[in-house]
Scaffold this active site. Structure first.
Site, PDB file in Angstrom:
ATOM      1  NE  ARG A  92      -4.516  -1.201   9.778  1.00  0.00           N
ATOM      2  CZ  ARG A  92      -3.272  -0.647   9.317  1.00  0.00           C
ATOM      3  NH1 ARG A  92      -3.392   0.564   8.827  1.00  0.00           N
ATOM      4  NH2 ARG A  92      -2.159  -1.438   9.183  1.00  0.00           N
ATOM      5  NE  ARG A 111       1.697  -4.550  11.041  1.00  0.00           N
ATOM      6  CZ  ARG A 111       2.596  -4.390  10.314  1.00  0.00           C
ATOM      7  NH1 ARG A 111       3.918  -4.825  10.431  1.00  0.00           N
ATOM      8  NH2 ARG A 111       2.607  -3.477   9.491  1.00  0.00           N
ATOM      9  NE  ARG A 157       6.377  -0.394  10.026  1.00  0.00           N
ATOM     10  CZ  ARG A 157       5.309  -0.200   9.368  1.00  0.00           C
ATOM     11  NH1 ARG A 157       5.161   0.183   8.267  1.00  0.00           N
ATOM     12  NH2 ARG A 157       4.178  -0.738   9.997  1.00  0.00           N
ATOM     13  NE  ARG A 209       7.553  -2.857   5.851  1.00  0.00           N
ATOM     14  CZ  ARG A 209       6.226  -2.555   5.888  1.00  0.00           C
ATOM     15  NH1 ARG A 209       5.808  -2.142   4.864  1.00  0.00           N
ATOM     16  NH2 ARG A 209       5.702  -2.803   6.914  1.00  0.00           N
ATOM     17  CE  LYS A 240      -2.340  -0.928   3.652  1.00  0.00           C
ATOM     18  NZ  LYS A 240      -2.036  -2.000   4.213  1.00  0.00           N
TER      19      LYS A 240
END
Ligand code: AMP
Length: 217
Positions: A88, A171, A160, A127, A13
């Site tokens: 969300r 998540r 992160r 990531r 996203k």
């Protein structure tokens, strides 16, 4: 153009939102980024949000809706906006509906990026993000040419705190339980456009622009 970009964590996203907002010249509103900035600045909002973010939970609806409502009332949103990571929950979507009605505007499209769970797990745990400019890399699929540093600005790369394996699984569960129902929600309103999210960044961007163009007629 008023767009929502939906999809599970790791669907791409942020990357697509950066591209689309530049292309369409509209503000990029990312609640995740707003919360991360507040955490970095150690504001009361940041201190509250961090409690939820670190464990992969959603920040409470009242808090999240409040910051989005404020942001949408700013002058630059009059020409349109792209929402990334909001809404969300169904409650957030309902609150957005009310806010947009108050502002006298309507959503044009909801783009839903589709990516399978295994790919998401791999993408998120690999990531890495540049501390200075926010550029994102992947240890396997898109490594920085400068090793542990950002190839664009030589900034330090970091993971992160919510991209660790344990938090990522949480998540994705939170997404399934609380956010996935929004797919049917926007489908019912005739706003949903599904886009395959397992292609290259460029191919996905091209597909999104193509469907947005044809939907705008
Ligand atoms: P993101 O960068 O969009 O993956 O968001 C990172 C984290 O910020 C999420 O895991 C949540 O803890 C929080 N967050 C971002 N957007 C929302 C939202 N719309 N509602 C609740 N929490 C959010």
């Amino acid at each position: 153009m008023r767009i929502i970009l939906m999809g599970p964590p790791g669907a791409g996203k942020g990357t697509q939102a950066d591209f689309l907002t530049k292309e369409l010249k509209i503000p990029h509103i990312s609640t995740g980024e707003m919360f991360r900035k507040a955490v970095k600045e150690n504001t009361p909002l940041g201190i509250e949000a961090k409690r939820y973010m670190d464990s992969g939970q959603l920040v409470p609806d009242a808090v999240t809706v409040g910051i989005v409502k404020e942001r949408l009332a700013e002058a630059d949103c009059q020409k349109g906006f792209l929402l990334d990571g909001f809404p969300r929950t169904v409650a957030q979507a309902d609150a957005l509906d009310v806010t947009l009605r108050e502002l006298g505007v309507k959503l044009n499209q909801v783009i839903n990026l589709l990516v399978g769970r295994d790919a998401l797990l791999q993408r998120l745990t690999g990531r890495r993000v540049c501390k200075s400019c926010g550029a994102t890399y992947h240890v396997l699929y898109n490594p920085s040419a400068a090793g542990q540093k950002c190839q664009l600005c030589q900034g330090e790369l970091y993971q992160r705190s919510d991209d660790t394996e344990a938090t990522v699984a949480n998540r994705l569960d939170v997404y399934e339980q609380q956010t996935a129902p929004l797919v049917a929600y926007y489908e019912k309103k005739g706003l949903l456009l599904n886009i395959a999210g397992n292609e290259t960044v460029e191919a996905i961007a091209e597909n999104i622009l193509k469907v947005l163009g044809s939907e705008q007629g």
